[in-house]
Design an enzyme around this catalytic site. Structure first.
Site, PDB file in Angstrom:
ATOM      1  N   ASP A  58      -0.748  -5.455   9.486  1.00 42.91           N
ATOM      2  CA  ASP A  58      -1.798  -4.544   9.097  1.00 42.91           C
ATOM      3  C   ASP A  58      -2.707  -5.428   8.385  1.00 42.91           C
ATOM      4  OD1 ASP A  58      -3.056  -2.555   8.017  1.00 42.91           O
ATOM      5  OD2 ASP A  58      -1.637  -1.837   6.359  1.00 42.91           O
ATOM      6  N   LYS A  74     -13.192  -0.751   5.873  1.00 41.04           N
ATOM      7  CA  LYS A  74     -13.669  -1.660   4.844  1.00 41.04           C
ATOM      8  C   LYS A  74     -14.571  -2.699   5.353  1.00 41.04           C
ATOM      9  CE  LYS A  74     -10.275   0.489   3.140  1.00 41.04           C
ATOM     10  NZ  LYS A  74      -9.428   0.503   2.024  1.00 41.04           N
ATOM     11  N   TRP A  85       0.833  -0.865   0.095  1.00 47.28           N
ATOM     12  CA  TRP A  85      -0.032  -0.104  -0.004  1.00 47.28           C
ATOM     13  C   TRP A  85       0.803   1.142  -0.125  1.00 47.28           C
ATOM     14  CZ3 TRP A  85      -2.114   2.603   4.961  1.00 47.28           C
ATOM     15  CH2 TRP A  85      -3.231   3.560   4.797  1.00 47.28           C
ATOM     16  N   ALA A 140      -6.491  -4.744   7.121  1.00 50.06           N
ATOM     17  CA  ALA A 140      -7.361  -3.865   6.777  1.00 50.06           C
ATOM     18  C   ALA A 140      -8.513  -4.483   6.166  1.00 50.06           C
ATOM     19  CB  ALA A 140      -6.558  -2.778   5.891  1.00 50.06           C
TER      20      ALA A 140
HETATM   21  C1  LIG Z   1      -3.180  -2.012   3.316  1.00 46.37           C
HETATM   22  C2  LIG Z   1      -3.926  -0.934   4.105  1.00 46.37           C
HETATM   23  N1  LIG Z   1      -3.666  -0.730   5.325  1.00 46.37           N
HETATM   24  C3  LIG Z   1      -4.251   0.240   6.069  1.00 46.37           C
HETATM   25  C4  LIG Z   1      -5.381   1.023   5.428  1.00 46.37           C
HETATM   26  C5  LIG Z   1      -5.613   1.978   6.137  1.00 46.37           C
HETATM   27  O1  LIG Z   1      -7.034   2.201   6.047  1.00 46.37           O
HETATM   28  P1  LIG Z   1      -7.961   3.414   7.161  1.00 46.37           P
HETATM   29  O2  LIG Z   1      -6.817   4.251   7.619  1.00 46.37           O
HETATM   30  O3  LIG Z   1      -8.670   4.102   6.157  1.00 46.37           O
HETATM   31  O4  LIG Z   1      -8.479   2.722   8.181  1.00 46.37           O
HETATM   32  C6  LIG Z   1      -5.571   0.790   4.057  1.00 46.37           C
HETATM   33  C7  LIG Z   1      -6.569   1.724   3.304  1.00 46.37           C
HETATM   34  O5  LIG Z   1      -6.729   1.629   2.167  1.00 46.37           O
HETATM   35  C8  LIG Z   1      -4.830  -0.364   3.344  1.00 46.37           C
HETATM   36  O6  LIG Z   1      -5.240  -0.507   2.111  1.00 46.37           O
END
Ligand SMILES: Cc1ncc(COP(=O)(O)O)c(C=O)c1O
Length: 399
Positions: free
Chosen positions: A208, A243, A127, A210
């Site tokens: 991580d 999500k 990401w 998500a």
């Molecule tokens: C791999 C990954 N980690 C973390 C996030 C963080 O998402 P948020 O801060 O919106 O909860 C995302 C969002 O696209 C992601 O794709």
């Protein structure tokens, strides 16, 4: 004051979203954006969340502060969700966070206080926001190769080879499931091989997660975290509810620490509280409160799980339909991997020039690295999409 500041480089994905909005073509298609979309191209509020919000508005009597680490019942429900209801929670602590990004950042800040000289290893690709986010915590970044473009799978030998060169004490960021941007996940065997190296080299896992519930299912998608929790002495997890609860803009997540023992977990949690307090003081409440309700209220929990499952099943179906269409149009099996991957993303083997042609000539918006959001695939016209992509590839391969 501001004269010394450099011009900010626009975020590539946000810039693409802006360009899409400004495009007046009626047949435009956005495969770039990183949010779930339903068959009508909308990102709706989940019904279970709507009910939880109504309940919240009816019953909430104060907007007074909660705590730097947010709501304790929310945190406890998040630990259950990620580690499993049967996990030994004596050495696990969680703090409510400002989305998954906020969790990544406060956990990085926490670890930097403890191990300022460690390097932090991030998959290549990953990401894109991992890089500025973790770099801003002050860590030196290193990359480990992750993806085999020829198979569409995680390249476990390359991952192991690279992590074997890490120094004792280094931190390794692992996507819990539904790897962004590739959609290529680790098998149980892969996770075990990575854990073997991490144990041998004394590396520290930073997960991580998500997209829990978007891949193979809520429990199945937590397999990696749970294996780590079983075999590694300690770890941290950044969990996002953007999500799987659809609360993107409300900013809901959890920063979770598992210590080697109860005393270390408590110490880590104390420092995490200090990091949060010295940063934004308190997390926002509304989204976490609604999430707490759907995670703990029997009927709403069932409804949320069903809604999430239908989103997951829809994406699995779209993957299969798109992969079949690409097989037919390209007359090859080179796109079969799309059906085997997990979550919201896949990567198409497109050059920057091919991506530009798709955008300019066909109003198809794809991120510069070829990442597509499978939830954005147009249910009624997947064959036409496959035609456009295959034609653009064939034309540029001929020229
Ligand atoms: C791999 C990954 N980690 C973390 C996030 C963080 O998402 P948020 O801060 O919106 O909860 C995302 C969002 O696209 C992601 O794709």
């Amino acid at each position: 004051m501001f004269e010394a500041l450099p011009d900010a480089k626009p975020d590539a994905i946000l810039a693409l979203m802006q360009e899409f909005r400004a495009d007046t073509r009626t047949n435009k298609l956005d495969l770039g954006v990183g949010v779930y979309k339903d068959g009508e191209g909308k990102t709706p509020v989940m019904k279970a969340i709507k009910s939880a919000e109504s309940k919240l508005i009816d019953t909430q009597e104060t907007k007074a502060y909660v705590a730097p680490t947010g709501s304790a019942p929310f945190c406890s429900a998040m630990i259950d969700l990620v580690f499993g209801a049967d996990a030994d929670k004596t050495r696990i602590r969680a703090a409510q966070s400002v989305g998954g990004s906020g969790a990544l950042r406060v956990l990085a800040d926490l670890m930097r206080r403890s191990r300022p000289d460690a390097k932090i290893w991030v998959s290549d690709p990953s990401w894109p926001n991992h890089i500025p986010l973790l770099g801003a915590a002050g860590f030196e970044l290193a990359r480990y190769p992750y993806y085999d473009v020829n198979t569409g799978k995680a390249d476990i030998d390359a991952i192991i080879g690279s992590l074997s060169t890490a120094a004792s004490g280094d931190i390794v960021v692992l996507h819990g499931c539904c790897h962004n941007p590739t959609g290529a996940d680790l098998s149980q065997d892969d996770w075990n091989k990575i854990i073997d190296v991490m144990l041998e080299k004394e590396l520290f896992p930073f997960v991580d997660i998500a997209y829990q519930g978007f891949g193979k299912g809520l429990e199945e998608d937590a397999m990696g975290v749970r294996l780590l929790a079983e075999r590694m002495p300690e770890l941290v997890v950044a969990a996002s509810c953007s999500k799987n609860v659809g609360l993107y803009r409300e900013r809901v997540g959890a920063a979770i620490v598992m210590g080697r023992n109860e005393a270390e977990a408590t110490r880590a949690f104390g420092s995490l509280t200090t990091v949060i307090r010295s940063n934004y003081s308190m997390p926002p409440d509304h989204g976490a409160n609604a999430t707490e309700i759907v995670l703990t209220d029997g009927a709403l929990n069932t409804q949320w799980r069903e809604e999430l499952e239908s989103m997951r099943v829809r994406m699995v179906g779209l993957r299969k339909t798109f992969s079949d269409a690409m097989r037919k149009r390209s007359n090859s099996d080179r796109f079969d991997y799309i059906a085997e991957q997990n979550g919201m993303f896949s990567r198409l083997p497109l050059t920057p020039a091919q991506i530009d042609t798709l955008r300019n000539d066909h109003a198809i918006y794809i991120v510069g690295d070829g990442r597509i959001n499978v939830a954005g695939l147009p249910e009624g016209s997947i064959d036409e999409l496959a035609d456009a992509i295959c034609n653009v590839i064939a034309e540029s391969e001929q020229s």
